[in-house]
Design a protein around this motif. Structure first.
Motif, PDB file in Angstrom:
ATOM      1  N   UNK A 272      35.101  35.429  45.639  1.00 58.78           N
ATOM      2  CA  UNK A 272      35.424  34.880  44.329  1.00 58.78           C
ATOM      3  C   UNK A 272      36.512  34.261  43.718  1.00 58.78           C
ATOM      4  N   UNK A 273      37.566  35.667  43.718  1.00 60.55           N
ATOM      5  CA  UNK A 273      38.459  35.536  42.871  1.00 60.55           C
ATOM      6  C   UNK A 273      39.733  37.151  43.830  1.00 60.55           C
ATOM      7  N   UNK A 274      40.121  35.942  45.202  1.00 62.54           N
ATOM      8  CA  UNK A 274      41.224  36.441  45.355  1.00 62.54           C
ATOM      9  C   UNK A 274      42.368  37.383  44.576  1.00 62.54           C
ATOM     10  N   UNK A 275      42.741  36.942  43.974  1.00 58.25           N
ATOM     11  CA  UNK A 275      43.817  36.987  43.099  1.00 58.25           C
ATOM     12  C   UNK A 275      44.022  38.045  42.389  1.00 58.25           C
ATOM     13  N   UNK A 276      42.743  38.540  41.404  1.00 55.94           N
ATOM     14  CA  UNK A 276      42.137  39.967  41.266  1.00 55.94           C
ATOM     15  C   UNK A 276      42.181  40.993  41.707  1.00 55.94           C
ATOM     16  N   UNK A 277      40.985  40.133  43.495  1.00 55.87           N
ATOM     17  CA  UNK A 277      41.101  41.596  44.283  1.00 55.87           C
ATOM     18  C   UNK A 277      42.373  42.611  44.333  1.00 55.87           C
ATOM     19  N   UNK A 278      43.881  41.590  44.524  1.00 59.07           N
ATOM     20  CA  UNK A 278      44.164  42.030  45.390  1.00 59.07           C
ATOM     21  C   UNK A 278      45.416  42.545  44.220  1.00 59.07           C
ATOM     22  N   UNK A 279      44.711  42.947  42.921  1.00 60.23           N
ATOM     23  CA  UNK A 279      45.156  43.444  42.014  1.00 60.23           C
ATOM     24  C   UNK A 279      44.405  44.518  41.806  1.00 60.23           C
ATOM     25  N   UNK A 280      43.438  44.798  41.591  1.00 54.91           N
ATOM     26  CA  UNK A 280      42.874  46.691  41.753  1.00 54.91           C
ATOM     27  C   UNK A 280      41.818  46.747  42.845  1.00 54.91           C
ATOM     28  N   UNK A 281      42.603  46.602  44.705  1.00 51.16           N
ATOM     29  CA  UNK A 281      41.964  46.922  45.191  1.00 51.16           C
ATOM     30  C   UNK A 281      42.143  48.375  45.623  1.00 51.16           C
ATOM     31  N   UNK A 282      43.351  48.624  45.103  1.00 53.34           N
ATOM     32  CA  UNK A 282      44.485  50.048  45.748  1.00 53.34           C
ATOM     33  C   UNK A 282      43.213  50.944  44.371  1.00 53.34           C
ATOM     34  N   UNK A 283      43.169  50.325  43.397  1.00 53.76           N
ATOM     35  CA  UNK A 283      42.236  51.304  42.644  1.00 53.76           C
ATOM     36  C   UNK A 283      41.237  51.510  43.312  1.00 53.76           C
ATOM     37  N   UNK A 284      40.333  50.424  44.299  1.00 51.76           N
ATOM     38  CA  UNK A 284      38.577  50.889  44.510  1.00 51.76           C
ATOM     39  C   UNK A 284      39.026  52.132  45.690  1.00 51.76           C
ATOM     40  N   UNK A 285      40.148  52.164  45.882  1.00 52.56           N
ATOM     41  CA  UNK A 285      40.373  52.608  47.846  1.00 52.56           C
ATOM     42  C   UNK A 285      40.335  54.264  46.623  1.00 52.56           C
ATOM     43  N   UNK A 286      41.417  53.949  45.845  1.00 55.43           N
ATOM     44  CA  UNK A 286      41.257  56.377  44.795  1.00 55.43           C
ATOM     45  C   UNK A 286      40.113  56.866  44.703  1.00 55.43           C
ATOM     46  N   UNK A 287      39.285  55.107  44.353  1.00 60.32           N
ATOM     47  CA  UNK A 287      38.291  55.985  43.643  1.00 60.32           C
ATOM     48  C   UNK A 287      37.630  55.774  44.938  1.00 60.32           C
TER      49      UNK A 287
END
Length: 309
Positions: A272-287
């Protein structure tokens, strides 16, 4: 952009409501007599309850009948598949052609997902089984991202890809653990998954620990690392992959629940919002790294390994 189905392997009937609320779209369940390496053991009563609970929430349930069948169990398949149909399952996961023949006899309208673990490596083979009744192919874990996308481009069936969890490296129908302990002069009964989750083979040279367990289907040795591509979903979603699977085998229900929530967030944002995904994907991996057991490192499996011909 089309969202892939988020498919998970629950540990119990009680987990269905929680996982559905966490964002799972579908579940794979079954019993070890007929299915391979499931996160939990589900009796016929359990399967019927899972289907009822999942359908009430608009979710799908696929029943695993993907073991390797000798004649004694193959002769039971017609009756078991008739039960699966009566229970209202959305599809049967199979690998052995004996299941295909039994479905034609007992439930000819039942959708089939072809899953032989290691041989779904090209679109020609996927389409071959599609012409024989399969509506989905579960790709081998040994494919690279480039190869997966090529298969999807030419496949005439839906494509499922594992995005998280461990991979089976070796299976033998023989009870190798039992034989080993017998050789040592000890007696060992077949371990169930719950008791066997802490059994590890240690490779000193590579410093890897391989989970190992034994059940009714023999001996299973699993990968030393867990696949995790929560930060690399964009190419799969852009390619239109139909289903992304989280395999919860040998992990706790609590771990599976939290990982499901994170992948739900990742898939939704990526679509739905690829730009936002790119911004937080590293944070999701860290979690996910914070959730990960100490002896289970994360990696990207074969997704980015170079293929040598």
């Amino acid at each position: 952009m089309k969202k892939p189905e988020l498919l998970v392997t629950p540990h119990s009937v009680a987990a269905i409501d929680l996982l559905a609320e966490a964002g799972a779209d579908a579940f794979v369940v079954g019993e070890q007599r007929y299915g391979l390496r499931l996160a939990g053991e589900f009796s016929r009563t359990d399967i019927a309850q899972v289907i009822e609970k999942a359908h009430a929430k608009g979710k799908k349930v696929y029943v695993a009948v993907n073991a390797i069948f000798h004649n004694d169990i193959a002769n039971e398949l017609d009756e078991y598949i008739a039960f699966v149909k009566e229970a209202g399952a959305d599809a049967i996961v199979f690998g052995d052609p004996a299941v295909l023949m039994a479905v034609r006899a007992a439930a000819p309208d039942m959708p089939l997902h072809w899953n032989t673990e290691t041989t779904a490596t090209n679109y020609f083979t996927c389409n071959y089984w599609g012409k024989r009744g399969a509506v989905r192919a579960v790709l081998a874990r040994e494919l690279s991202m480039e190869e997966i996308i090529e298969v999807k481009e030419h496949a005439e069936v839906a494509i499922e890809v594992q995005v998280h969890g461990m991979t089976c490296m070796f299976q033998s129908k023989r009870p190798l653990l039992g034989h080993y302990f017998e050789y040592q002069g000890k007696v060992m009964e077949i371990e169930n998954r719950k008791d066997a989750k802490n059994m590890l083979l240690y490779d000193k040279e590579r410093e890897n620990k391989y989970p190992i367990f034994e059940d009714a289907n023999g001996t299973h040795i699993m990968s030393p690392n867990d696949i995790c591509i929560i930060d690399e979903l964009a190419e799969l979603i852009e390619a239109g992959i139909d289903s992304c699977k989280i395999d919860g085998i040998l992990h706790s229900p609590e771990y599976l629940l939290e990982v499901t929530k994170l992948y739900r967030q990742a898939i939704d944002l990526c679509a739905e919002c690829p730009e936002e995904y790119e911004e937080i994907k590293d944070e999701l991996l860290e979690k996910i790294e914070d959730l990960q057991p100490a002896h289970r490192p994360l990696d990207t499996g074969f997704f980015f390994k170079e293929t040598v011909y």
